[in-house]
Design an enzyme around this catalytic site. Structure first.
Site, PDB file in Angstrom:
ATOM      1  N   HIS A   1      51.418 -27.069  58.166  1.00 10.50           N
ATOM      2  CA  HIS A   1      51.945 -28.052  57.210  1.00 10.50           C
ATOM      3  C   HIS A   1      52.832 -29.109  57.862  1.00 10.50           C
ATOM      4  CE1 HIS A   1      53.010 -29.868  53.516  1.00 10.50           C
ATOM      5  NE2 HIS A   1      53.193 -28.799  52.769  1.00 10.50           N
TER       6      HIS A   1
ATOM      7  N   ASP B   1      33.308 -35.298  50.370  1.00  8.90           N
ATOM      8  CA  ASP B   1      31.848 -35.159  50.382  1.00  8.90           C
ATOM      9  C   ASP B   1      31.352 -35.096  51.829  1.00  8.90           C
ATOM     10  OD1 ASP B   1      29.110 -35.392  50.106  1.00  8.90           O
ATOM     11  OD2 ASP B   1      29.164 -37.164  48.820  1.00  8.90           O
TER      12      ASP B   1
END
Length: 461
Positions: free
Chosen positions: A166, A381
């Site tokens: 993170h 995608d």
């Protein structure tokens, strides 16, 4: 309203993990993280998961092969991800751009996407198999900064799971990287948004000076044992569609009617969670709001910046006031905490990190809520279309399980678009939490009944 559950098991067969390096040699350099990036509260791994349906036009393509090849090419642009973190003086983190690469696992599972159910949401079964924790890979320093597993399914669909250190990026920054990876998988020569490092934009001032109040970093002792226990935890997800949100807004007085869905839902969850945990009525309870501060700067942080750029403003109330006062009490506190974040607030945080040794935000009696509804995980995608589900892999992630929840975009089996919220609580507390949420969403409820019920709960503490 009932929580959503998904229990079943399956087998995953994995190939040996491999390191994917940038497709060409990149500069060997040390790149310091910002003074927002390297605070203690971000020194952990974020798990993300994406589910993709079978696409007949891609039937001769192996998604793992497509993504593996695209990963090497996208790392040319995002080459710091292929490095390793080092810690310098005063705990300052920096990326040693070694080019060693990110971990990649190809796998296949004897399960179809349909078996996960019509409504995909956390908690996911066999998550530890879909995002395998390669032994020795999970450290913050001197470890891979990304781990990616692509698991093919019997139906021709696949699961893309990712684990990120993170300190390198926040949610929007990670989505920016994943979007670029998707573009390269579909044949692009470069990302549509080029990455911007420039972590110096969020370095502390010289000399550093704390100019705002930051209760989120208060030092608090857990004198009454109210940090959530790590054993016997329940993970459930709750759906809030237009009907549920409208019902919650019945508790909002006219002068607060312009509150956002995030604000009213956060106030509601803070209240119900406090009652469920049964703290001492005089205990201070905290709600931490994760606020994206990119637009708070003048000029805004540049497009393409993929570092952490958020604040943790906190609201504080006694357990008794949260449970016995109208929801407007919690709501006003949440709205005020959010409004405190501006450029000076962010500068003050960077300075606090340097002055106080990069502390962890306070987890004692705290609940953190992050909104990833518009982050864009679900639209990434790789050539197989948008994700059937995209976002956090589970609730309660972080150094202290149970402290954090995310708001995730979700469409239920009725086709209603809304928000799914994974919640992690001790088993006994979860039962009470479900009852409190159901009480607030009851059609014949009113504010007086709500207060009476909460007084009854607190009287048993």
């Amino acid at each position: 309203m009932a929580p959503i559950d998904t229990p079943f098991t399956f087998t995953v067969r994995r190939r040996a993990p491999e390191l994917i390096a940038p497709a060409k040699l990149m500069p060997r350099e040390l790149k310091p993280l910002s003074d927002i990036d390297d605070q203690e509260g971000l020194r952990f791994q974020i798990p993300v998961i994406q589910f993709y349906r079978n696409d007949p036009k891609m039937k001769n393509k192996n998604p793992a092969s497509v993504i593996r090849e695209a990963l090497a090419r996208v790392l040319v642009f995002y080459y710091p991800f292929a490095g390793r973190l080092k810690e310098g003086p005063a705990r300052k983190l920096m990326v040693d751009c070694t080019g060693e690469g990110v971990l990649f696992i190809e796998a296949e599972a004897d399960v179809t996407l349909k078996q996960f159910g019509d409504a995909l949401h956390p908690p996911f079964p066999c998550l530890e198999e879909l995002l395998y924790d390669v032994p020795g890979s999970g450290g913050i320093l001197d470890s891979p900064l990304l781990l990616i597993q692509v698991t093919r399914l019997l139906c021709g669909g696949f699961i893309f799971a990712l684990r990120l250190n993170h300190t390198m990026s926040d949610g929007p920054g990670l989505v920016q990287f994943m979007t670029a990876l998707g573009e390269m998988a579909q044949g692009a020569l470069k990302p549509s948004i080029l990455p911007v490092w420039q972590r110096e934009l969020l370095f502390a001032r010289d000399p550093p000076r704390v100019t705002c109040t930051h209760h989120e970093y208060d030092k608090m002792e857990d004198t009454k044992g109210t940090i959530i226990p790590l054993d016997d935890m329940a993970h459930k997800s709750f759906f809030f569609g237009p009907t549920e949100v409208s019902t919650l807004r019945r508790f909002v007085p006219p002068y607060l009617k312009n509150c956002s869905t995030y604000e009213v839902l956060t106030a509601c969850l803070w209240r119900c969670r406090t009652i469920a945990l049964q703290p001492d009525p005089e205990e201070e309870m905290r709600i931490i709001c994760v606020i994206n501060a990119r637009a708070k700067f003048n000029p805004p942080l540049p497009v393409g910046y993929y570092g952490n750029r958020f604040a943790f403003p906190v609201a504080i109330s006694t357990a008794k006031d949260l449970a016995t006062k109208p929801l407007s009490h919690a709501l006003e506190l949440v709205m005020k905490a959010k409004s405190d974040v501006n450029e000076e607030y962010m500068r003050s945080i960077t300075d606090l990190m340097v002055i106080k040794g990069r502390p962890h935000f306070t987890v004692v009696r705290s609940y953190l809520v992050s909104d990833v509804i518009r982050a864009g995980f679900d639209v990434v995608d790789f050539g197989w279309g948008k994700a059937a589900y995209g976002g956090p892999a589970k609730g309660g992630v972080g150094v202290i399980p149970g402290v954090a929840s995310c708001y995730i975009p979700f469409t239920n089996h009725k086709g209603e678009s809304g928000i799914v919220v994974p919640i992690c609580l001790p088993n006994a507390s979860m039962d009470t939490f479900v009852k409190e949420i159901s009480n607030m969403l009851a059609k014949d409820n009113n504010d007086q009944v709500l207060r009476d019920n909460s007084l009854h709960v607190l009287s048993r503490l």
